[in-house]
Design an enzyme around this catalytic site. Sequence first.
Site, short mmCIF file in Angstrom:
data_model
loop_
_atom_site.label_atom_id
_atom_site.label_comp_id
_atom_site.label_asym_id
_atom_site.label_seq_id
_atom_site.Cartn_x
_atom_site.Cartn_y
_atom_site.Cartn_z
N ASP A 149 10.06 -18.12 36.21
CA ASP A 149 9.43 -19.16 36.82
C ASP A 149 7.80 -19.45 36.15
O ASP A 149 7.60 -19.13 35.34
CB ASP A 149 9.50 -19.32 38.67
CG ASP A 149 9.40 -20.70 39.01
OD1 ASP A 149 8.37 -21.49 38.91
OD2 ASP A 149 10.41 -21.06 39.87
N HIS A 222 4.71 -23.29 42.12
CA HIS A 222 6.08 -23.27 42.01
C HIS A 222 6.67 -22.10 41.93
O HIS A 222 7.76 -21.64 42.86
CB HIS A 222 6.50 -24.01 40.82
CG HIS A 222 7.95 -24.44 40.81
ND1 HIS A 222 9.19 -23.59 40.34
CD2 HIS A 222 8.69 -25.59 41.13
CE1 HIS A 222 10.34 -24.08 40.45
NE2 HIS A 222 10.16 -25.36 40.69
N SER A 554 15.22 -26.49 43.21
CA SER A 554 14.29 -25.49 43.04
C SER A 554 13.96 -24.61 44.26
O SER A 554 13.81 -23.52 44.15
CB SER A 554 12.56 -25.82 42.40
OG SER A 554 12.84 -26.07 41.18
#
Length: 778
Positions: A149, A222, A554
Amino acid sequence: MGKTAGALALLGFWMLVAGLGESFSMDSTDSLYIVQVDHNTLTSSVGYLEMTTSRYSQMLQSVRRKDSNDVPTAHLVHVYHNIFHGFSARLTFQEAEALKNMDGVLGVYPDTVRHLHTTHTPEFLGLSSTEGLWPESNFGDDVIVGVLDSGVWPEGESFSDKGLGPVPSRWKGSCQSGPDFNVSLCNNKIIGARYFSAGYEAATGPMNDTIESRSPRDTEGHGTHTASTAAGSPVEKASLNELAEGTARGMASKARIAVYKICWERGCYDSDIAAAFDQAVADGVDVISLSVGGGVVPYYQDSIAIGAFGAMKKGIFVSCSAGNSGPGRMTVSNIAPWVVTVAASTLDRKFPAGVELGNNQTISGVSLYRGSASDEEFTGLVYGGDVASTNVTYGSQCLEGSLDPSLVKGKIVLCDRGGNGRVAKGAVVMGAGGFGMILTNTPVDGEGLLADSHILPATLVGATGGATIKSYIKSSNSPVAKFKFGGTQLDVKPAPVVASFSSRGPNSLTPKVLKPDITGPGVNILAAWTGRVGPSGLAFDNRRVKFNIISGTSMSCPHISGLGALLRGAHPTWSPSAIKSAIMTTATVLDNKNSILTDEATTTEATPFHFGSGHVQPERALKPGLVYDMSPQDYVNFLCAVGYSPKRIQIFTNEPVTCPRTAVRVEDMNYPSFSAVLKHSSSTPTLTTNFTRTVTNVGFANSTYSASIISPDDITVTVKPEQLTFSAEGEKQSFTLVVSATSNPISTVVGASETKFAFLVWTDGSHVVQSPIAITVE
Ligand SMILES: *[C@@H]1O[C@H](CO)[C@@H](O)[C@H](O)[C@H]1NC(C)=O
Ligand SMILES: *[C@@H]1O[C@H](CO)[C@@H](O)[C@H](O)[C@H]1NC(C)=O
Ligand SMILES: *[C@@H]1O[C@H](CO)[C@@H](O)[C@H](O)[C@H]1NC(C)=O
Ligand SMILES: *[C@@H]1O[C@H](CO)[C@@H](O)[C@H](O)[C@H]1NC(C)=O
Ligand SMILES: *[C@@H]1O[C@H](CO)[C@@H](O)[C@H](O)[C@H]1NC(C)=O
Ligand SMILES: *[C@@H]1O[C@H](CO)[C@@H](O)[C@H](O)[C@H]1NC(C)=O
């Protein structure tokens, strides 16, 4: 192979440093390619590492233009070694073509850029639940979850290693240093942290060190969010400005996290993703979580599919996000059969933020803005399209510079979605002197609502509510509105609901494999955040939060990754396919009103093309009764069945393969769900196909399972035999499923198809083993 593998992946990093010198060329005629090499054609008496590197340099040299005085080794961006053999390099089109024709080269394809699967922009916000789905157990200790990620913010409390034992001794990974990251930031929770930027920089030029960190540190948010969702330690009293307050914990709160940073400001590059898979396999992770994707390309050109195959072969469970390209059909991505493809759905929590109009009508909406009393008084209301300074279209969407400050000052502005980010519209309204914003969906967005961390009093309403507000503004001489911020609301019904943005089936590459596989919580999820950007992720947002609420597949993917880690902890001998089967066959298709899950976009019944096998039920997945297990060879047979040559399949297996002598069918792949694709024919009144499957008993040693079928009237599904009797754990039994449908012409439109859905349920009275069946007549 372990040691050389580690050394080789580091090579990618050193090459990059070398490449940043004067030999770093950004010639506009060349671009980054990934080259896959049949390693069996390389023979040498020298050491493996020197041999491959020098051999790859020779290969490059031999295709270089004669007038080129470049040093070819400087152009080996990554060298791959575990999931496949090969390298990435900048090549001209002619050089790539020449390499393609070289002996021993299996494939040459251009690097592609992928994106994080947060819906539309990183400004998505939402809510998390600490109940129901998150098991209370301590399963997951010593299981290692690799998160590919945007890196990690290691100071977050979610990454505390309090109460955890030492790093598992089998771990071979390490922590890479960078300008603001070093090994002291790793602990018994974050046991590995690496970054992969060579492909990114070779493709787009050197990164901007002011806004990016050449280290595993997350400057985006994220990766911190997904890692903490999969395996974060419990943190009490976590919230975003008191919203969604409660204990935040990862699905597998004692599992260890290995961070592989592959995503940067301008995207996530295939060449780096492949290098991260290569390294994660060598390091010894048990689970890989990947909330990244792009368009669908053939499996053999898809570094996520190739990397995941290599991982699966080593017993690693790989879970990927399905994408945020819904509600259109055939939008699902990350669809290789050896990965779990995760859709997103809502929790039973919401952040209501309604609007009361001057005519006493109330419109419901959602927001993460924390209101105060002064926000809840009637204020003048205007529509952006009516107060535009220049262009009406721009004004209606509240685009930068489009609003006339003299008409907006002190008012609440109604803005249409589209054209720019949802939180960014608030900044435009604020910049023009507005007091607040009502954001409205257009008919394209329907009624799906996303709560955002707005920078001024603001809420989002559905398309119908938006239309009501517009007609009120038109009909009133002095329109006014006030906000009604409602904090956190629990026990919302129905829930879960499949999110509008969640990508849908059917599978565009192999329609006979049903995708997505499963749905999990992906709307309004609270998890840890980076200290580098505010909750909206936008440059002007100076707020800093420890936790953030965001939405996307996600966010659902790491829930399934964490569950995979729990199941690996509970059943250490299970294959990745057995774990996947357990998750799929125990899912539910019912919501908390006991009705079939609904689709947020249409508020009608959702189907397996939206939710796959259904909504995940972690505690039931621990005891599935039967599993549809698969070996790496079964997936090779699948690749044979879709028509790949042994040479092409070697791209996945990294070793020579042979396809079975008698042709294999996709229908006979031992997948835990079914998809029949029948061709309409005016001469055949009834269309029929069949599937064979083998189930393994992981329930009671002595048990008898009976089949039942739920199907629409005009579809016939039969199972043979209808009963399976087991007398030992681990025993396997096979059955055949036959599907018949009437060959009705669906439509005169060429390419039209219609899909209906049935279910197969095996039960021994204690376990329920359920599979969806999609039946498409085209
Ligand atoms: C490692 O990084 C931390 C945080 O940036 C810093 O406080 C520490 O001094 C660094 N240690 C070394 C050995 O560089
Ligand atoms: C790097 O980013 C900063 C902040 O956005 C910007 O001011 C600067 O010009 C950028 N530098 C380069 C070389 O692009
Ligand atoms: C709105 O409701 C209030 C109180 O219920 C009432 O006094 C007022 O007349 C109503 N206004 C309209 C426009 O219906
Ligand atoms: C507004 O700008 C857009 C983009 O340039 C253009 O397509 C549209 O025609 C403009 N509309 C008006 C009313 O000028
Ligand atoms: C299944 O379908 C295949 C291909 O159409 C056919 O050859 C086979 O006989 C069928 N098997 C059963 C049990 O119906
Ligand atoms: C299963 O049944 C067999 C034969 O009836 C018996 O020998 C065996 O002990 C049983 N196993 C268990 C675990 O009950």
